[in-house]
Design a protein around this motif. Structure first.
Motif, mmCIF file in Angstrom:
data_model
loop_
_atom_site.group_PDB
_atom_site.id
_atom_site.type_symbol
_atom_site.label_atom_id
_atom_site.label_comp_id
_atom_site.label_asym_id
_atom_site.label_seq_id
_atom_site.Cartn_x
_atom_site.Cartn_y
_atom_site.Cartn_z
ATOM 1 N N LEU B 118 6.068 46.229 52.834
ATOM 2 C CA LEU B 118 7.030 46.114 53.910
ATOM 3 C C LEU B 118 8.072 44.945 54.007
ATOM 4 N N VAL B 119 7.411 43.859 53.388
ATOM 5 C CA VAL B 119 8.351 42.660 53.489
ATOM 6 C C VAL B 119 9.440 42.679 52.444
ATOM 7 N N ILE B 120 9.186 43.473 51.385
ATOM 8 C CA ILE B 120 10.143 43.586 50.308
ATOM 9 C C ILE B 120 10.976 44.789 50.470
ATOM 10 N N PHE B 121 10.533 45.828 50.728
ATOM 11 C CA PHE B 121 11.344 47.028 51.077
ATOM 12 C C PHE B 121 11.809 47.606 52.582
ATOM 13 N N GLY B 122 10.930 46.879 53.520
ATOM 14 C CA GLY B 122 11.384 47.167 55.059
ATOM 15 C C GLY B 122 10.456 48.381 55.250
ATOM 16 N N VAL B 123 10.621 48.995 56.374
ATOM 17 C CA VAL B 123 9.815 49.885 56.857
ATOM 18 C C VAL B 123 10.241 51.392 56.602
ATOM 19 N N GLY B 124 11.407 51.414 55.826
ATOM 20 C CA GLY B 124 11.913 52.720 55.570
ATOM 21 C C GLY B 124 11.027 53.648 54.892
ATOM 22 N N THR B 127 9.412 52.656 51.177
ATOM 23 C CA THR B 127 8.397 51.820 51.313
ATOM 24 C C THR B 127 7.173 52.552 50.908
ATOM 25 N N LYS B 128 6.984 53.598 51.437
ATOM 26 C CA LYS B 128 5.958 54.530 51.236
ATOM 27 C C LYS B 128 5.740 54.860 49.818
ATOM 28 N N ILE B 129 7.098 55.325 49.412
ATOM 29 C CA ILE B 129 6.876 55.995 48.048
ATOM 30 C C ILE B 129 6.698 55.097 46.923
ATOM 31 N N TYR B 130 7.195 53.690 47.245
ATOM 32 C CA TYR B 130 7.009 52.604 46.289
ATOM 33 C C TYR B 130 5.683 52.297 46.341
ATOM 34 N N VAL B 131 5.038 52.219 47.218
ATOM 35 C CA VAL B 131 3.714 51.609 47.274
ATOM 36 C C VAL B 131 2.804 52.646 46.807
ATOM 37 N N ALA B 132 3.000 53.844 47.051
ATOM 38 C CA ALA B 132 2.136 54.809 46.266
ATOM 39 C C ALA B 132 2.534 55.001 44.894
ATOM 40 N N SER B 133 3.663 54.720 44.451
ATOM 41 C CA SER B 133 3.891 54.838 42.960
ATOM 42 C C SER B 133 3.452 53.610 42.143
ATOM 43 N N PHE B 134 3.289 52.607 42.980
ATOM 44 C CA PHE B 134 2.508 51.484 42.450
ATOM 45 C C PHE B 134 1.168 51.835 42.134
ATOM 46 N N GLY B 135 0.373 52.314 42.697
ATOM 47 C CA GLY B 135 -0.783 52.730 42.733
ATOM 48 C C GLY B 135 -1.003 53.778 41.642
ATOM 49 N N ALA B 136 -0.108 54.739 41.512
ATOM 50 C CA ALA B 136 -0.348 55.842 40.611
ATOM 51 C C ALA B 136 0.129 55.205 39.233
ATOM 52 N N ALA B 137 1.234 54.363 39.241
ATOM 53 C CA ALA B 137 1.808 53.965 37.928
ATOM 54 C C ALA B 137 0.771 53.176 37.141
#
Lengths: 271, 257
Positions: B118-124, B127-137
């Motif tokens: 949230l701090v890095i990418f904001g509330v848009g 953020t949801k996509i990136y945090v999910a791709s982090f886990g999946a990656a």
């Protein structure tokens, strides 16, 4: 140097007119595996255009020998030449014991054989023709459009052999190629291999853990000692070709096999 | 009696036994009032909410939002993790040197990283996509690297002895060898991406998505809607798994053979 002396023994056995020339010359070969000396200054001449079987006690380094010669594992010391040429200048074929793990399951059987030619930069059209020509020459009756995992063990190993043969290798190495097959299939495959040998005259080196098979197929049987391996004996197998299952009960065959077995047991008891 | 036996012996219909069993228990729970009827509406009410939501209601829109986010997250994860996994897997030394970091973050619940993202990418939406791709990656990376490392030694030797260069061995053998494991990674990755996306939709300032729908229905005590959204999420997870299994089957037909 006593190894060199025994190298000479096959010449005397074979008779002067028919003396084969050496094809593979191994000189001063040394290999140590995790502190265990497998080969120490080992010398060997493998005759050209002949079928040589390698037999010896368990763990003496039968397979290691052909793997060292074929460059699958690096030598510590020594030189291996193929009619004076290096390995890189020589076309070799290699058939693995475990066909299941040696064929590429993502390719059809045909593509597997063809791939060997692709690697040699043979154009696609020509490659297909060469595979078809080989199929015809060997009289192979397998549906090669199938994937390896859809085939029986014997069929898979036959595809492996074709993949090794399609490049017309100067030397064909076979590492216990039939040991994973049932007995019926083994007998059939031995005769297939014998036919291929007679057909092509390729220098063949077979590692076998079955003395009967080693003698049956061979012109020469290379008997190794316990490690560090030396040549225990290197007798000629004078039986005429093609050999048949009846050859197995030929008195000369039985006697020669007996002699090999004696040598083998003497080597096993040594420790 | 005979018909019941015949029904049960028909193996293809066996999964339905569980479904009907669950619905039966649900009805019993509802009729017997063991559970507060406000919390547990009857199954037909939930089914009706599901039907209405998908035919003209908002549920269909939320469903698609979640689908899009999950696929986007998996795609981002795959694009980063597959090449990286190949590089890491091709050298055991490189892999061993980053193994701990990969394992550590693979074991870290991705939800614990929401504030950071949230701090890095904001509330848009991103953020949801990136945090999910982090886990999946990390899941994909781990599987690809292992697929490459565990390539059958004999096949590599077979290609080498036929004269294949290092590059050809990599491209023709090791890459193909790693494919089954890569698909396992993608399948696990997409499941994890869905989990993270749904949670993110609940808690990272959302206006749509299945997670948002479940959360909002619960806040409004609209229980049939909440169950409908839960079932939609379940169907999505189940469907994604089947889809990836089907892709896997047609792409790596040799897997497990």
């Amino acid at each position: 140097m006593n190894a060199l002396a025994s190298v000479g023994s096959y010449r005397t056995l074979y008779g002067p007119d028919d003396a084969p020339t050496p094809h593979i010359t191994v000189r001063g070969l040394s290999k140590t595996f995790q502190g265990v000396v497998i080969y120490d200054n080992f010398n060997l001449d493998i005759p050209r255009g002949r079928f040589t079987s390698v037999f010896g006690p368990n763990g003496c380094g039968k397979s290691t020998l052909i793997n060292l010669i074929a460059g699958l594992i690096p030598v510590d010391k020594g030189e291996v030449l193929f009619g004076g040429k290096t390995l890189a200048q020589t076309r070799i074929g290699y058939v693995f014991q475990n066909y299941r793990e040696a064929l590429f399951p993502w390719m059809t059987a045909f593509a597997n054989v063809e791939y060997a030619l692709t690697l040699r930069k043979v154009p696609a059209k020509q490659a297909k023709e060469r595979v078809n020509a080989l199929v015809e020459r060997l009289g192979v009756k397998i549906d090669l459009t199938r994937y390896p995992y859809e085939m029986s063990g014997g069929q898979q190993q036959l595809v492996s052999i074709m993949r090794a043969l399609v490049v017309e290798p100067e030397v064909l190495f076979l590492d216990e190629p039939f040991s994973a097959l049932d007995y019926e299939m083994t007998l059939f495959m031995r005769d297939q291999l014998q036919r291929v040998f007679e057909e092509t005259g390729t220098t063949m080196v077979l590692v076998s853990h079955d003395l009967e098979e080693a003698v049956y197929l061979a012109d020469y049987v290379l008997l190794l000692s316990r490690r560090p391996a030396k040549i225990a004996d290197f007798p000629l197998v004078p039986m005429a070709r093609p050999r048949h299952p009846s050859t197995l009960s030929d008195p000369d065959f039985v006697e020669l096999k007996g002699r090999c077995l004696e040598t083998f047991q003497r080597e096993v008891r040594k420790s | 009696m005979n018909r019941i036996v015949r029904f049960a012996s028909s193996d293809r219909l066996l999964p339905l036994v569980g479904v009907f069993g669950l619905i039966a228990i649900w009805y019993i729970g509802y009729w017997s009032r063991i559970v507060d009827p406000v919390l547990l509406p009857p199954p037909h009410a939930a089914l009706k909410a599901l039907w209405n939501g998908f035919t003209g209601g908002r549920l269909l829109y939320d469903f698609w939002q979640t689908v899009i986010r999950t696929f986007a997250a998996t795609a981002v994860a795959g694009i980063i993790a597959i090449p990286l996994g190949i590089v890491l897997g091709s050298s055991e030394r490189i892999y061993r040197s980053v193994e701990f970091v990969v394992d550590f973050f693979r074991s870290t619940p991705a939800s614990a990283l929401f504030p950071l993202f949230l701090v890095i990418f904001g509330v848009g939406n991103a953020t949801k996509i990136y945090v999910a791709s982090f886990g999946a990656a990390l899941v994909i990376l781990f599987n690809v690297a292992y697929g490459v490392m565990n390539a059958r030694k004999t096949r590599i030797l077979a290609a080498r002895v036929m004269g294949a260069s290092r590059w050809r061995v990599m491209k023709d053998v090791i890459l193909m060898e790693s494919l089954p494991q890569t698909f396992v990674g993608l399948r696990n990755g997409v499941s994890l991406a869905l989990v993270i996306v749904v949670v993110a939709e609940m808690f990272i300032g959302s206006v749509d998505g299945l997670g948002f729908r479940v959360f909002e229905a619960q806040q409004l005590f609209d229980m049939p809607d909440m169950y409908a959204a839960i079932f939609a999420a379940g169907a999505l997870g189940y469907g994604l798994n089947i889809l990836f299994l089907m892709i896997e089957k047609s792409f790596v037909h040799w897997s497990g053979k």
